[in-house]
Design a protein around this motif. Structure first.
Motif, PDB file in Angstrom:
ATOM      1  N   SER A  80       0.832  -1.211   0.000  1.00 41.05           N
ATOM      2  CA  SER A  80       0.000   0.000   0.000  1.00 41.05           C
ATOM      3  C   SER A  80       0.861   1.254   0.000  1.00 41.05           C
ATOM      4  N   LYS A  81       1.924   1.240   0.767  1.00 40.00           N
ATOM      5  CA  LYS A  81       2.831   2.391   0.800  1.00 40.00           C
ATOM      6  C   LYS A  81       3.482   2.613  -0.569  1.00 40.00           C
ATOM      7  N   VAL A  82       3.940   1.524  -1.160  1.00 40.00           N
ATOM      8  CA  VAL A  82       4.581   1.609  -2.483  1.00 40.00           C
ATOM      9  C   VAL A  82       3.574   2.118  -3.519  1.00 40.00           C
ATOM     10  N   GLN A  83       2.359   1.562  -3.483  1.00 41.44           N
ATOM     11  CA  GLN A  83       1.333   1.966  -4.446  1.00 41.44           C
ATOM     12  C   GLN A  83       0.915   3.428  -4.249  1.00 41.44           C
ATOM     13  N   ALA A  84       0.808   3.866  -3.011  1.00 38.83           N
ATOM     14  CA  ALA A  84       0.429   5.256  -2.742  1.00 38.83           C
ATOM     15  C   ALA A  84       1.488   6.220  -3.277  1.00 38.83           C
ATOM     16  N   ARG A  85       2.771   5.898  -3.066  1.00 38.72           N
ATOM     17  CA  ARG A  85       3.849   6.746  -3.600  1.00 38.72           C
ATOM     18  C   ARG A  85       3.810   6.775  -5.132  1.00 38.72           C
ATOM     19  N   ALA A  86       3.669   5.586  -5.723  1.00 39.16           N
ATOM     20  CA  ALA A  86       3.641   5.500  -7.188  1.00 39.16           C
ATOM     21  C   ALA A  86       2.415   6.211  -7.751  1.00 39.16           C
ATOM     22  N   LEU A  87       1.298   6.091  -7.077  1.00 44.73           N
ATOM     23  CA  LEU A  87       0.073   6.758  -7.509  1.00 44.73           C
ATOM     24  C   LEU A  87       0.249   8.272  -7.468  1.00 44.73           C
ATOM     25  N   ALA A  88       0.844   8.775  -6.411  1.00 44.42           N
ATOM     26  CA  ALA A  88       1.076  10.218  -6.289  1.00 44.42           C
ATOM     27  C   ALA A  88       1.977  10.718  -7.420  1.00 44.42           C
ATOM     28  N   GLU A  89       3.055  10.002  -7.690  1.00 46.62           N
ATOM     29  CA  GLU A  89       3.989  10.409  -8.751  1.00 46.62           C
ATOM     30  C   GLU A  89       3.362  10.282 -10.131  1.00 46.62           C
ATOM     31  N   SER A  90       2.684   9.166 -10.380  1.00 43.19           N
ATOM     32  CA  SER A  90       2.068   8.933 -11.689  1.00 43.19           C
ATOM     33  C   SER A  90       0.987   9.960 -11.992  1.00 43.19           C
ATOM     34  N   ALA A  91       0.197  10.315 -10.990  1.00 44.47           N
ATOM     35  CA  ALA A  91      -0.859  11.302 -11.203  1.00 44.47           C
ATOM     36  C   ALA A  91      -0.269  12.661 -11.569  1.00 44.47           C
ATOM     37  N   LYS A  92       0.815  13.044 -10.910  1.00 42.29           N
ATOM     38  CA  LYS A  92       1.460  14.324 -11.239  1.00 42.29           C
ATOM     39  C   LYS A  92       2.007  14.298 -12.666  1.00 42.29           C
ATOM     40  N   MET A  93       2.624  13.195 -13.058  1.00 43.10           N
ATOM     41  CA  MET A  93       3.180  13.096 -14.415  1.00 43.10           C
ATOM     42  C   MET A  93       2.066  13.101 -15.455  1.00 43.10           C
ATOM     43  N   LEU A  94       0.985  12.378 -15.190  1.00 40.44           N
ATOM     44  CA  LEU A  94      -0.117  12.318 -16.141  1.00 40.44           C
ATOM     45  C   LEU A  94      -0.823  13.668 -16.257  1.00 40.44           C
ATOM     46  N   ALA A  95      -0.851  14.437 -15.185  1.00 33.59           N
ATOM     47  CA  ALA A  95      -1.477  15.756 -15.228  1.00 33.59           C
ATOM     48  C   ALA A  95      -0.807  16.654 -16.265  1.00 33.59           C
ATOM     49  N   ALA A  96       0.457  16.435 -16.522  1.00 34.97           N
ATOM     50  CA  ALA A  96       1.183  17.224 -17.520  1.00 34.97           C
ATOM     51  C   ALA A  96       0.796  16.843 -18.940  1.00 34.97           C
ATOM     52  N   SER A  97       0.299  15.626 -19.132  1.00 35.91           N
ATOM     53  CA  SER A  97      -0.080  15.150 -20.460  1.00 35.91           C
ATOM     54  C   SER A  97      -1.218  14.139 -20.336  1.00 35.91           C
ATOM     55  N   PRO A  98      -2.427  14.595 -20.000  1.00 41.07           N
ATOM     56  CA  PRO A  98      -3.525  13.682 -19.684  1.00 41.07           C
ATOM     57  C   PRO A  98      -4.113  12.924 -20.869  1.00 41.07           C
ATOM     58  N   GLN A  99      -3.718  13.240 -22.084  1.00 39.21           N
ATOM     59  CA  GLN A  99      -4.277  12.569 -23.260  1.00 39.21           C
ATOM     60  C   GLN A  99      -3.720  11.159 -23.472  1.00 39.21           C
ATOM     61  N   LYS A 100      -2.802  10.732 -22.628  1.00 39.50           N
ATOM     62  CA  LYS A 100      -2.194   9.399 -22.776  1.00 39.50           C
ATOM     63  C   LYS A 100      -3.143   8.351 -22.206  1.00 39.50           C
ATOM     64  N   LEU A 101      -3.782   7.610 -23.086  1.00 36.95           N
ATOM     65  CA  LEU A 101      -4.780   6.630 -22.667  1.00 36.95           C
ATOM     66  C   LEU A 101      -4.161   5.489 -21.867  1.00 36.95           C
ATOM     67  N   SER A 102      -3.029   4.972 -22.310  1.00 36.74           N
ATOM     68  CA  SER A 102      -2.408   3.848 -21.592  1.00 36.74           C
ATOM     69  C   SER A 102      -1.977   4.260 -20.184  1.00 36.74           C
ATOM     70  N   ALA A 103      -1.412   5.450 -20.049  1.00 35.95           N
ATOM     71  CA  ALA A 103      -1.002   5.930 -18.723  1.00 35.95           C
ATOM     72  C   ALA A 103      -2.228   6.183 -17.838  1.00 35.95           C
ATOM     73  N   SER A 104      -3.317   6.648 -18.431  1.00 34.73           N
ATOM     74  CA  SER A 104      -4.552   6.864 -17.672  1.00 34.73           C
ATOM     75  C   SER A 104      -5.098   5.543 -17.150  1.00 34.73           C
ATOM     76  N   LEU A 105      -5.104   4.540 -18.011  1.00 34.66           N
ATOM     77  CA  LEU A 105      -5.581   3.224 -17.584  1.00 34.66           C
ATOM     78  C   LEU A 105      -4.698   2.644 -16.487  1.00 34.66           C
ATOM     79  N   GLU A 106      -3.403   2.798 -16.641  1.00 34.11           N
ATOM     80  CA  GLU A 106      -2.471   2.287 -15.629  1.00 34.11           C
ATOM     81  C   GLU A 106      -2.718   2.966 -14.281  1.00 34.11           C
ATOM     82  N   LEU A 107      -2.901   4.263 -14.304  1.00 39.46           N
ATOM     83  CA  LEU A 107      -3.156   5.006 -13.067  1.00 39.46           C
ATOM     84  C   LEU A 107      -4.471   4.559 -12.428  1.00 39.46           C
ATOM     85  N   PHE A 108      -5.502   4.382 -13.236  1.00 39.73           N
ATOM     86  CA  PHE A 108      -6.795   3.968 -12.703  1.00 39.73           C
ATOM     87  C   PHE A 108      -6.712   2.568 -12.091  1.00 39.73           C
ATOM     88  N   LEU A 109      -6.010   1.667 -12.735  1.00 37.93           N
ATOM     89  CA  LEU A 109      -5.844   0.319 -12.189  1.00 37.93           C
ATOM     90  C   LEU A 109      -5.041   0.349 -10.889  1.00 37.93           C
TER      91      LEU A 109
END
Length: 191
Positions: A80-109
């Motif tokens: 859970s700790k690892v996933q929470a850190r990765a989720l926080a980082e991934s969401a920030k990166m995706l916010a810079a380029s939200p049109q990436k469908l694969s990254a959006s799906l990965e973040l949602f999963l």
């Protein structure tokens, strides 16, 4: 002989221009949020995931194991700790380029996986640590519900947009292919 290819090249160029012009832009698609709108949601998702970390640090699973809990909780807490850190980082990166469908799906999963683990940890907290702490975790987890739902709708709309774009490109490619492969008109040569 060079003149033989000129009409086909012109037709191909015309088809390519038509294909580019017909591809829908983000603003033409009703229902799909703009990049800056969904970026704010993604930033909130990342901030929420980062906010889960202090709560996760307070969980003492070792004390649970001493009380008879399964040591599986240790792995779930660490994950859970690892996933929470990765989720926080991934969401920030995706916010810079939200049109990436694969990254959006990965973040949602990743969000779904973290929620599943937190639900299991809540049960352990309730049993081995106290119901008030379990309620606090559930409350903190629920705070992200609206952002999660909004992001889910965005992903579905983004996927639908991509499908429409592919359909348009396929139709135009087929039309262009038909034009290019048609026999060139026979010209009468002057003698």
């Amino acid at each position: 002989m060079a003149n033989h290819w000129a009409p086909r090249g012109l037709a191909l160029l015309t088809c390519a221009a038509a294909l580019y012009a017909q591809a829908p832009t983000q603003n033409q698609v009703a229902g799909l949020e703009t990049d800056w709108e969904i970026a704010a949601t993604l930033q909130a998702i990342g901030a929420h995931a980062g906010g889960l970390l202090p709560m996760l640090e307070k969980i003492d699973v070792y004390a649970w194991v001493e009380k008879g809990a399964s040591d599986t909780y240790l792995a779930q807490l660490q994950s859970s700790k690892v996933q929470a850190r990765a989720l926080a980082e991934s969401a920030k990166m995706l916010a810079a380029s939200p049109q990436k469908l694969s990254a959006s799906l990965e973040l949602f999963l990743r969000m779904n996986g973290l929620e599943t683990m937190l639900t299991s940890l809540e049960e352990g907290i309730r049993k081995y640590q106290g119901p008030a702490d379990a309620m606090a975790v559930a409350s903190l987890e629920a705070e992200n519900g609206a952002n999660r739902e909004r992001f889910q709708r965005y992903i579905v709309e983004l996927a639908a947009q991509r499908e429409r774009e592919l359909d348009v490109m396929d139709r135009e490619a087929q039309r262009c292919r038909a034009i290019v492969t048609q026999a060139a008109p026979k010209t009468v040569r002057k003698k």
